[in-house]
Design a protein around this motif. Structure first.
Motif: not given
Length: 402
Positions: A90-98, A1-16
């Motif tokens: 910064p959370l997207l680059k820190d697996p533990e904090r994410l 689930m953590r990876e899905e959240l990271r991938a989704f947030t990166e997909w949002v990019g500058a906005g959708r």
């Protein structure tokens, strides 16, 4: 689930851009189902019939990820657009904090985990704000049978509703708890072994930090709690307790250790200052106990505070910090070390009323003897032993409530 959240947030990019109803567009939903591999079926077929997907909200696993990202503070909605939260980058680059952000956000996820529909409203979803903390407390105490978690959720939620078919509703509640456990397994917060659930080490650490509890090697307080004016025997308890907890939590720990039912008001007094839960009904200046740590009122060994339970009967307790020790590996705090004396019955009338209660119980010829036996819920006066401290029962109460 953590990876899905990271991938989704990166997909949002500058906005959708969102739809007018504030949901993902269907084209974006189709892309995300493939990208995140949610397993949702778009335009499903049942037999020979096809059913067109009209909204992203019909895709439960994708919708769960979207709402989870919002609850974790990774994305937000602004003027019809889904935007990333800059300070969360910064959370997207820190697996533990994410992971911890996702785990903490669970308390806000009742509606997303158990959405309403025309035919069914989940009791677990409706009462998630009460059920989730209770489940987490039980899981934090160690391995728990899944059946116990289902029963706990039912006990919490069912009294609030009139049900035409309680058995069917109970089956639905059990199903929803199983779904919650499945999500927790996906998150890496729970392991399921046969019929038992247990928090993973990373989840245990997250819960410990959120509760202000000591990690191995950190300071731990040894306190002694003594009921004022108690005698023959003096009623006392000795506890090992984390100094970082709030004194609001200390109240619940004291109630469990002493044997109080936690059904009356209470106050702490330290250095002439009163601590409790501020209320318009108080005719007192009370500092908020929910924002006061134990270290603030017991800063060093030998320090003492007073705890008053039931402002009518006025049970006053002296709390003394006897010693500062070191938290041990594998030990969950608080720990009830030992103690002496039975807890007086609730509403017995304070110290004087308790003395009279004991006098009456000790004299079978007293006019009020039988009335007091019935009032105390005893089969006979011999059942109540003022000197007996049921330490095992107190430890169970402490474990279930902490």
């Amino acid at each position: 689930m953590r990876e899905e959240l990271r991938a989704f947030t990166e997909w949002v990019g500058a906005g959708r851009k969102l739809t007018q109803t504030g949901n993902l567009t269907l084209s974006d939903a189709r892309a995300l189902v493939a990208l995140l591999q949610t397993g949702d079926e778009i335009d499903p077929k049942i037999g020979d019939r096809g059913f067109r997907t009209k909204s992203s909200t019909e895709l439960p696993e994708l919708n769960l990820i979207v709402e989870w990202a919002k609850a974790a503070g990774l994305v937000r909605v602004v003027k019809g657009r889904l935007l990333p939260v800059k300070k969360a980058a910064p959370l997207l680059k820190d697996p533990e904090r994410l992971w911890e952000a996702a785990f903490t956000a669970l308390e806000k996820m009742g509606e997303a985990l158990f959405p309403r529909n025309y035919w069914y409203a989940s009791l677990v979803g409706e009462e998630f704000a009460l059920i989730w903390p209770a489940l987490l407390r039980r899981l934090y105490g160690g391995p728990v049978p899944v059946s116990d978690l289902r029963e706990l959720a039912w006990e919490i939620a069912s009294p609030y509703y009139e049900m035409h078919d309680p058995q069917a509703q109970r089956r639905m509640t059990d199903h929803d708890i199983d779904r919650l456990l499945t999500v927790l397994v996906r998150l890496g917060a729970v392991e399921l072994t046969e019929e038992t659930a247990i928090l993973t080490p990373v989840a245990v650490n997250a819960v410990r930090r959120s509760r202000g509890e000591a990690a191995p090697g950190e300071p731990i307080y040894q306190i002694r709690v003594t009921l004022q004016e108690s005698a023959d025997p003096v009623i006392w308890r000795r506890l090992l307790i984390s100094p970082g907890i709030t004194i609001d939590r200390l109240h619940h720990i004291l109630a469990a250790a002493m044997g109080w039912e936690d059904c009356h008001l209470h106050l702490f007094t330290a250095g002439g200052v009163l601590y409790g839960k501020p209320s318009a009904e108080w005719d007192l200046n009370v500092v908020d106990e929910r924002r006061t740590s134990l270290t603030e009122v017991l800063p060093q060994a030998g320090a003492a505070i007073e705890y008053e339970y039931d402002l009518g009967d006025s049970w006053r307790h002296d709390i003394v910090l006897e010693e500062i020790l070191t938290a041990e590996e594998g030990v969950r705090y608080p720990v009830l070390v030992d103690g002496m004396g039975a807890c007086p019955p609730e509403d017995v009338g304070g110290v004087g009323g308790y003395a009279y209660f004991r006098l009456v119980l000790a004299n079978p010829e007293h006019d009020e003897h039988d009335d007091y036996v019935r009032w105390a819920g005893l089969e006979s006066a011999q059942e109540f032993d003022p000197a007996r401290f049921a330490v095992a029962a107190a430890r169970r109460a402490l474990a279930s409530g902490r």
